[in-house]
Design an enzyme around this catalytic site. Structure first.
Site, PDB file in Angstrom:
ATOM      1  N   SER A 153       0.877  -1.182   0.000  1.00 29.59           N
ATOM      2  CA  SER A 153       0.000   0.000   0.000  1.00 29.59           C
ATOM      3  C   SER A 153       0.905   1.220   0.000  1.00 29.59           C
ATOM      4  CB  SER A 153      -0.855  -0.028   1.273  1.00 29.59           C
ATOM      5  OG  SER A 153      -1.427   1.239   1.503  1.00 29.59           O
ATOM      6  N   TYR A 166      -2.416  -0.716  10.271  1.00 32.47           N
ATOM      7  CA  TYR A 166      -2.445  -1.085   8.849  1.00 32.47           C
ATOM      8  C   TYR A 166      -1.153  -0.639   8.167  1.00 32.47           C
ATOM      9  CZ  TYR A 166      -4.073  -1.227   3.960  1.00 32.47           C
ATOM     10  OH  TYR A 166      -4.199  -1.478   2.609  1.00 32.47           O
TER      11      TYR A 166
HETATM   12  P1  NDP Z   1     -11.493  -5.919   0.621  1.00 36.35           P
HETATM   13  O1  NDP Z   1     -11.688  -5.613   2.063  1.00 36.35           O
HETATM   14  O2  NDP Z   1     -12.486  -5.440  -0.357  1.00 36.35           O
HETATM   15  O3  NDP Z   1     -11.284  -7.495   0.427  1.00 36.35           O
HETATM   16  C1  NDP Z   1     -10.408  -8.178   1.292  1.00 36.35           C
HETATM   17  C2  NDP Z   1     -10.554  -9.653   1.100  1.00 36.35           C
HETATM   18  O4  NDP Z   1      -9.742 -10.294   2.100  1.00 36.35           O
HETATM   19  C3  NDP Z   1     -11.984 -10.135   1.324  1.00 36.35           C
HETATM   20  O5  NDP Z   1     -12.243 -11.190   0.423  1.00 36.35           O
HETATM   21  C4  NDP Z   1     -11.941 -10.645   2.755  1.00 36.35           C
HETATM   22  O6  NDP Z   1     -12.893 -11.647   3.033  1.00 36.35           O
HETATM   23  C5  NDP Z   1     -10.538 -11.213   2.818  1.00 36.35           C
HETATM   24  N1  NDP Z   1     -10.113 -11.349   4.210  1.00 36.35           N
HETATM   25  C6  NDP Z   1     -10.097 -10.389   5.164  1.00 36.35           C
HETATM   26  N2  NDP Z   1      -9.731 -10.911   6.339  1.00 36.35           N
HETATM   27  C7  NDP Z   1      -9.517 -12.232   6.133  1.00 36.35           C
HETATM   28  C8  NDP Z   1      -9.155 -13.308   6.977  1.00 36.35           C
HETATM   29  N3  NDP Z   1      -8.970 -13.142   8.290  1.00 36.35           N
HETATM   30  N4  NDP Z   1      -9.019 -14.538   6.432  1.00 36.35           N
HETATM   31  C9  NDP Z   1      -9.242 -14.737   5.120  1.00 36.35           C
HETATM   32  N5  NDP Z   1      -9.616 -13.761   4.268  1.00 36.35           N
HETATM   33  C10 NDP Z   1      -9.757 -12.519   4.780  1.00 36.35           C
HETATM   34  O7  NDP Z   1     -10.035  -5.347   0.280  1.00 36.35           O
HETATM   35  P2  NDP Z   1      -9.408  -4.877  -1.136  1.00 36.35           P
HETATM   36  O8  NDP Z   1      -9.822  -5.787  -2.205  1.00 36.35           O
HETATM   37  O9  NDP Z   1      -9.602  -3.428  -1.238  1.00 36.35           O
HETATM   38  O10 NDP Z   1      -7.854  -5.078  -0.803  1.00 36.35           O
HETATM   39  C11 NDP Z   1      -7.077  -6.145  -1.298  1.00 36.35           C
HETATM   40  C12 NDP Z   1      -5.639  -5.869  -0.928  1.00 36.35           C
HETATM   41  O11 NDP Z   1      -5.220  -4.644  -1.528  1.00 36.35           O
HETATM   42  C13 NDP Z   1      -5.404  -5.704   0.565  1.00 36.35           C
HETATM   43  O12 NDP Z   1      -4.162  -6.286   0.915  1.00 36.35           O
HETATM   44  C14 NDP Z   1      -5.349  -4.202   0.751  1.00 36.35           C
HETATM   45  O13 NDP Z   1      -4.587  -3.847   1.884  1.00 36.35           O
HETATM   46  C15 NDP Z   1      -4.679  -3.786  -0.542  1.00 36.35           C
HETATM   47  N6  NDP Z   1      -4.903  -2.391  -0.923  1.00 36.35           N
HETATM   48  C16 NDP Z   1      -6.152  -1.965  -1.290  1.00 36.35           C
HETATM   49  C17 NDP Z   1      -6.350  -0.648  -1.681  1.00 36.35           C
HETATM   50  C18 NDP Z   1      -7.696  -0.125  -2.099  1.00 36.35           C
HETATM   51  O14 NDP Z   1      -7.815   1.077  -2.377  1.00 36.35           O
HETATM   52  N7  NDP Z   1      -8.735  -0.944  -2.176  1.00 36.35           N
HETATM   53  C19 NDP Z   1      -5.231   0.311  -1.709  1.00 36.35           C
HETATM   54  C20 NDP Z   1      -3.966  -0.238  -1.300  1.00 36.35           C
HETATM   55  C21 NDP Z   1      -3.828  -1.548  -0.924  1.00 36.35           C
HETATM   56  P3  NDP Z   1     -14.436 -11.278   3.330  1.00 36.35           P
HETATM   57  O15 NDP Z   1     -15.007 -10.898   1.998  1.00 36.35           O
HETATM   58  O16 NDP Z   1     -14.975 -12.515   3.882  1.00 36.35           O
HETATM   59  O17 NDP Z   1     -14.414 -10.119   4.288  1.00 36.35           O
END
Ligand code: NDP
Length: 248
Positions: A153, A166
């Site tokens: 990030s 985070y």
């Molecule tokens: P979301 O919150 O939309 O999706 C996250 C996913 O991770 C979901 O499928 C969630 O499952 C899963 N997850 C969360 N906790 C767990 C757990 N304990 N065990 C298993 N699965 C888990 O996030 P994004 O798609 O936005 O982010 C994806 C990546 O990109 C992350 O690493 C984030 O930090 C990074 N990122 C995102 C940005 C953005 O603007 N969106 C910017 C910079 C980095 P469930 O659906 O069940 O909650």
């Protein structure tokens, strides 16, 4: 990076595991990898969401995926070791590991960070990714070219007020990738980071509730870099932290 155009069969015969495959960027990456010929292992904590992605992939005619329901908050090293054994038995190897799942935790002043919340963010974003990468390395080494992709990030490179656990977890992710990549130099395995940049997902909406999501890139827009790092076009790329979007 956004200009990279993958051939339709760029990931044919590859086996790729995606964490957090049920929603957001992980869901789109899983669908995109499958559409380019990969057999995708869908890992996440909400089985119903993984099943919906599974159904979508099967309906598209792409290779049949597999589902691994796992909550990375409570998972132990043994869970990841067992996963490695299952992957080797069922697929013979793992070509790609997209470590995408993360939690945001609470955005709060440093002196008000709840220590339990801090530990939970570290557990999911750092420890679970470490245990998964470590445990799956033997099965990744069975691939001709193995690729581990961590998810960083902007706040994993420059600290930002109130982003507490985070941001700290994403600095750790960058450090984990660099440490591992330095060890992997010259091997068949490579490790890199993707910084997605601001993207239209639930996590972004939670962090910036007042923002208009229509002004943001979608997960689909990021896929050229996600494809590149899993394809054999990037076999020489190791130890890089790459932006999926040009700097805004
Ligand atoms: P979301 O919150 O939309 O999706 C996250 C996913 O991770 C979901 O499928 C969630 O499952 C899963 N997850 C969360 N906790 C767990 C757990 N304990 N065990 C298993 N699965 C888990 O996030 P994004 O798609 O936005 O982010 C994806 C990546 O990109 C992350 O690493 C984030 O930090 C990074 N990122 C995102 C940005 C953005 O603007 N969106 C910017 C910079 C980095 P469930 O659906 O069940 O909650």
């Amino acid at each position: 990076m956004l200009e990279y155009q993958a051939e339709n069969d760029a990931l044919k015969d590859k086996v790729i595991l995606v964490t957090g495959a049920g929603a957001g960027i992980g869901r789109t990456a899983a669908l995109t990898y499958a559409a380019h010929g990969a057999t995708v292992i869908l890992l996440g904590r909400s089985t119903n969401k993984l099943e919906a992605v599974y159904d979508e992939i099967v309906a598209s005619g792409a290779p049949e995926p597999a589902i691994v329901p796992l909550d990375m908050k409570g998972a132990t090293e043994q869970n990841y070791r067992d996963l490695a054994v299952t992957l080797e038995e069922q697929f013979g190897r793992l070509d790609g590991l997209l470590l995408n799942a993360s939690v945001l935790g609470a955005l709060t002043p440093f002196d008000q960070i709840d220590s339990e919340m801090f530990n939970e963010v570290m557990q999911v974003n750092v420890t679970a990714n470490f245990l998964m990468a470590k445990s799956l390395m033997p099965v990744l080494r069975l691939a001709e070219h193995g690729s581990i992709v961590f998810t960083s990030s902007g706040v994993g490179r420059t600290g930002r007020a109130y982003w507490g656990p985070y941001a700290i977890s994403k600095f750790a992710t960058e450090g984990m990738m660099e440490t591992l990549a330095d060890e992997l130099a010259g091997s068949t395995l490579r490790a890199n980071c993707i910084n997605p940049g601001a993207t239209r997902t639930k996590m972004r909406a939670t962090a910036f509730p007042a923002e208009d999501p229509q002004n943001l890139k979608t997960p689909e827009d990021l896929m050229p870099l996600y494809l590149y790092l899993m394809s054999d076009d990037s076999v020489a790329v190791n130890g890089q932290s790459l932006d999926a979007q040009p700097k805004r």
